[in-house]
Design an enzyme around this catalytic site. Sequence first.
Site, PDB file in Angstrom:
ATOM      1  N   CYS A 171      39.294 -13.638  57.870  1.00  0.00           N
ATOM      2  CA  CYS A 171      39.873 -13.445  59.182  1.00  0.00           C
ATOM      3  C   CYS A 171      38.788 -14.046  60.355  1.00  0.00           C
ATOM      4  CB  CYS A 171      39.793 -11.865  59.159  1.00  0.00           C
ATOM      5  SG  CYS A 171      40.739 -11.175  60.757  1.00  0.00           S
ATOM      6  N   HIS A 182      42.556  -9.513  54.861  1.00  0.00           N
ATOM      7  CA  HIS A 182      41.413  -9.289  54.089  1.00  0.00           C
ATOM      8  C   HIS A 182      41.671  -8.986  52.771  1.00  0.00           C
ATOM      9  CE1 HIS A 182      39.035  -8.022  57.723  1.00  0.00           C
ATOM     10  NE2 HIS A 182      39.974  -8.301  58.131  1.00  0.00           N
ATOM     11  N   GLU A 220      39.644  -8.110  50.461  1.00  0.00           N
ATOM     12  CA  GLU A 220      38.909  -7.040  49.798  1.00  0.00           C
ATOM     13  C   GLU A 220      39.874  -5.673  50.011  1.00  0.00           C
ATOM     14  OE1 GLU A 220      37.354  -7.240  54.088  1.00  0.00           O
ATOM     15  OE2 GLU A 220      38.360  -8.657  52.616  1.00  0.00           O
TER      16      GLU A 220
END
Length: 202
Positions: free
Chosen positions: A80, A181, A183
């Site tokens: 990002c 993202h 994660e």
Amino acid sequence: MVSVAIFDYGAGNIFSLKTSLEKNGASVDIITSFDQSKKYDGLLLPGVGNFDPAIRSIRDYSALGFHDFVKEKIPVLGICLGMEMFFKQSQEGKEKGLDVMNGEVVLLPNDMKIPHMGWNSLEITKDSKILEGVENNSWVYFVHSYRAKPDNSDIIVANADYGIKVPAVVEDNLFFGTQFHPEKSGKIGSLMIQNFLRVCSK
């Protein structure tokens, strides 16, 4: 075990990224300056923060510069904001970017809901080390207000469609960027983390 560093801009919680890396077998240090005393197999620039303060934290608080630290030998994953910093400049700030990719970062069109927040599918446009095993139209989690505009579209390996094409994954040599993202993107994101760590292990 692959040893990686997450650069902490001091802007927010990077616990989920650290946890995801550790679940996939990495040894993780969180760093706030670049230091040659410890060698890492990879570096991550996380997706939390604002452009100018993040760039200043990378540029101003290390005796060793970013480019000297990576020397184009250490794989770098920008997430990002981390990806946006790869470019020359961003409309979010006035500071110069890291300039490892040619192009700029611009605000999403104002006729769209900003920030864009939520799940969106990937349109994979070419083979990529970080997307190995990821199926086209896989869903990932975005939170962003800006998009990259690379000078060379060859570095775009996946787009997302928000009414306009937004570069979702970029890859140039050992620099990898995701606008979303990983994660926070479940099994698909975990697979990308594994792919990045595999690159780091070579």
